[in-house]
Design an enzyme around this catalytic site. Structure first.
Site, short mmCIF file in Angstrom:
data_model
loop_
_atom_site.label_atom_id
_atom_site.label_comp_id
_atom_site.label_asym_id
_atom_site.label_seq_id
_atom_site.Cartn_x
_atom_site.Cartn_y
_atom_site.Cartn_z
N ASP A 299 44.84 13.89 6.18
CA ASP A 299 44.48 13.92 5.12
C ASP A 299 43.14 14.24 4.57
OD1 ASP A 299 43.47 11.15 5.57
OD2 ASP A 299 44.94 10.23 4.35
N ALA B 299 30.23 -0.46 11.13
CA ALA B 299 30.00 -0.93 12.69
C ALA B 299 30.29 0.34 13.42
CB ALA B 299 31.01 -1.88 13.03
N HIS C 230 41.96 12.78 10.49
CA HIS C 230 43.40 12.61 10.04
C HIS C 230 43.48 13.96 9.15
CE1 HIS C 230 43.05 7.95 9.84
NE2 HIS C 230 43.86 8.16 10.95
N ASN D 247 35.00 10.11 13.47
CA ASN D 247 35.05 9.94 12.15
C ASN D 247 33.42 9.77 11.71
OD1 ASN D 247 34.41 8.42 9.47
ND2 ASN D 247 36.26 7.11 9.78
N CYS E 38 42.89 7.77 1.11
CA CYS E 38 42.91 6.93 2.37
C CYS E 38 43.24 5.38 2.00
CB CYS E 38 41.63 6.91 3.08
SG CYS E 38 41.08 8.45 3.85
N ASN F 84 46.98 4.47 6.28
CA ASN F 84 47.29 4.33 7.60
C ASN F 84 48.27 2.86 7.92
OD1 ASN F 84 44.04 5.12 7.76
ND2 ASN F 84 45.43 6.51 8.66
N GLU G 29 49.25 7.14 13.23
CA GLU G 29 48.30 6.76 12.11
C GLU G 29 48.95 6.56 10.65
OE1 GLU G 29 44.54 6.37 12.65
OE2 GLU G 29 45.29 5.97 14.85
N SER H 265 31.66 7.09 9.67
CA SER H 265 31.61 5.89 10.09
C SER H 265 30.65 5.79 11.18
CB SER H 265 33.05 5.56 11.07
OG SER H 265 32.84 4.93 12.16
N SER I 247 34.68 4.14 14.95
CA SER I 247 35.86 5.16 14.80
C SER I 247 35.32 6.39 15.33
CB SER I 247 36.17 5.41 13.58
OG SER I 247 37.17 4.42 13.24
N ASN J 228 32.69 4.79 5.42
CA ASN J 228 33.21 4.48 6.51
C ASN J 228 34.52 5.55 6.77
OD1 ASN J 228 32.47 2.59 8.37
ND2 ASN J 228 33.45 0.75 7.00
O1 SUG Z 1 40.48 4.84 10.85
N1 SUG Z 1 37.31 4.16 9.56
C1 SUG Z 1 38.76 4.44 9.26
C2 SUG Z 1 39.00 5.32 8.02
C3 SUG Z 1 40.39 5.69 7.65
C4 SUG Z 1 40.43 6.67 6.82
N2 SUG Z 1 41.80 6.88 6.41
C5 SUG Z 1 42.49 8.18 5.93
N3 SUG Z 1 41.68 9.17 6.24
N4 SUG Z 1 43.69 8.15 5.71
C6 SUG Z 1 39.17 5.20 10.33
O2 SUG Z 1 38.73 5.89 11.18
C7 SUG Z 1 35.57 3.05 10.36
C8 SUG Z 1 35.14 1.42 10.62
C9 SUG Z 1 33.76 1.11 10.96
O3 SUG Z 1 33.14 1.92 11.68
O4 SUG Z 1 33.24 0.18 10.71
C10 SUG Z 1 36.66 3.11 10.27
O5 SUG Z 1 37.81 2.36 10.77
#
Ligand code: SUG
Length: 445
Positions: free
Chosen positions: A252, A20, A250, A26, A369, A111, A175, A29, A23, A363
């Site tokens: 990581d 979707a 993040h 990111n 993660c 997270n 986070e 995503s 984020s 994503n």
């Molecule tokens: O928080 N993606 C998560 C990915 C988290 C990764 N975690 C670590 N790096 N530890 C975030 O950005 C995307 C959801 C979307 O776009 O549908 C999302 O939430």
């Protein structure tokens, strides 16, 4: 010395896994927003990863997905009526709102919380602070169930202390373990905990320019206090703003560590040189540094390949293995770096396992993660709720449950379907009886 090991608790990828674009900062995503996801394949990829770690002789736990769609979140902001009406009106008001309450984002268990092993905490208990995840609305919906779940799994209050999430305010944006690395000569020995933040009130100009930072220094300091860590064994360091702007939302995504090994890109931190001494001197032993230079591969390669989102795990024979995403193997510069690292005698990592977690990767979620690392001694491991420790039998039950209950595909228009929503609630009801976590979800209370 009592024996201790790291147990990885992986988030079981939920049946509503979808793309979707929720984020900002990111890149995966954003670039896959609106695509058709494959929830069944996603969950089976995650389960296969957990079984790979088990096959290496490691103890593996599993954390259930959350109740989604979260219709309660829509009611809390004034939508009313039956499920069909609520879903439709939320969509009409803002399609990203509808996507947010369907997000399976709790799969990224790194997270879920920050965890300090008992050997680091003054009261001798394992401390956990569930992350408030307030930087993104869809993720801010996770902490109530995360807190409840951790308190059910780690219920023995003589062994564990699960705190409340930090105050729900940007000053304490948190986070979880994605911005935390613990170094120690071995898992059983006292460690030095490194907290990584993107934003510091004293230094607002230090923040990123293009993309938001998601963790504050104040949040890191609060967690260190709550966990009763020895202040001389805590290190705070700031993410390099250029890294955040290259898509390192993040820490990581750009650095990781295990015991004495520290694997990072030279552009990960605002101050790298003093950081190494700050960690090594309280630990009393040198770190084993594996530094990737820009000439090895760039920040962009790091973000696209997710090499630093590998898990470095200590195997029963004390050697280490790297659990890396396939995307790292597919980048020739990154793969060459990995092959050199594995062949070198300068570090204990001597095997790499490239795994397919592509559905989660789209994503922005790699192998690391998907897991929450918890260092436990023998007695603590025994007092964990055993229903979530993966065995052959549990793995088979989960696999059948996934095959029976998960949609093959999920696209944006299906998020309006109240029948799908109801069938997924029934599926989660069944899951809590498989895991012995009855009463976890709001609909069960
Ligand atoms: O928080 N993606 C998560 C990915 C988290 C990764 N975690 C670590 N790096 N530890 C975030 O950005 C995307 C959801 C979307 O776009 O549908 C999302 O939430």
């Amino acid at each position: 010395m009592t024996h201790a090991r790291e147990v990885n608790f992986d988030g079981l990828i939920g049946p509503t896994h979808n793309y979707a674009g929720l984020s900002p900062g990111n890149i995966a995503s954003a670039s896959n927003a609106g695509g058709v996801s494959r929830p069944k394949a996603a969950a089976l990829q995650g389960l296969a990863k957990m079984n790979t770690l088990r096959s290496l002789g490691l103890t593996q736990g599993v954390l259930p997905p959350q109740q989604r769609p979260d219709l309660g979140a829509l009611r809390a902001i004034g939508f009313s009526g039956d499920d069909e009406k609520i879903l439709r009106e939320a969509h009409e008001s803002d399609p990203t709102l509808l996507a947010a309450i369907w997000s399976a984002s709790s799969m990224w268990a790194a997270n879920a919380a920050t965890v300090s092993p008992s050997i680091d905490c003054a009261d001798g208990r394992v401390h956990m602070t569930p992350a408030n995840l307030i930087s993104n609305y869809h993720r801010s919906l996770e902490h109530p169930t995360t807190t409840r779940m951790l308190r059910m799994i780690f219920s023995d209050q003589d062994a564990f202390c699960v705190h409340e999430p930090l105050p729900l305010q940007m000053r304490y944006a948190d986070e979880g373990a994605a911005n935390h690395v613990r170094f120690a000569p071995s898992h059983a020995e006292p460690g030095v905990e490194m907290f990584v933040y993107g934003f510091d009130r004293e230094d607002p100009a230090g923040g990123a320019r293009k993309y938001p930072s998601r963790q504050t220094r104040a949040a890191c300091e609060a967690i260190a206090r709550l966990h009763q860590l020895d202040p001389t064994r805590v290190v705070y360091t700031r993410q390099h703003p250029d890294a955040i702007d290259a898509g390192v939302f993040h820490n990581d995504v750009i650095a990781t560590g295990n015991e004495r090994v520290f694997l990072y890109h030279e552009q990960a931190f605002a101050t790298s040189r003093s950081l190494i001494t700050d960690i090594a001197s309280p630990m009393g032993e040198p770190l084993v540094l594996v530094e990737a230079h820009d000439t090895d591969f760039t920040l962009e390669d790091a973000v696209a390949s997710y090499l630093f989102n590998s898990q470095i795990v200590t195997l029963p024979d004390a050697s280490m293995a790297l659990i890396a995403p396939l995307e790292s193997q597919e980048n020739p510069r990154v793969d060459a770096f990995v092959q050199q690292m594995v062949a070198s005698d300068d570090n204990p990592i001597n095997a790499v396992h490239y795994l397919d977690v592509r559905e989660s990767m789209r994503n922005g979620g790699g192998p690391a993660c998907l897991r929450l690392r918890v260092v436990l001694n023998d007695e603590e491991l025994r007092s964990v709720h055993q229903g979530v420790i993966l065995t052959d039998e549990l793995s088979q039950r989960l696999e059948s449950w996934i095959n029976e209950r998960y949609p093959e595909e999920l696209s944006a228009d299906q998020l309006l379907d109240p029948k799908l929503a109801r069938s997924l609630t029934d599926a989660l009801d069944e899951l809590t009886s498989i895991l012995g976590l009855e009463g976890l979800y709001p609909f069960q209370r």
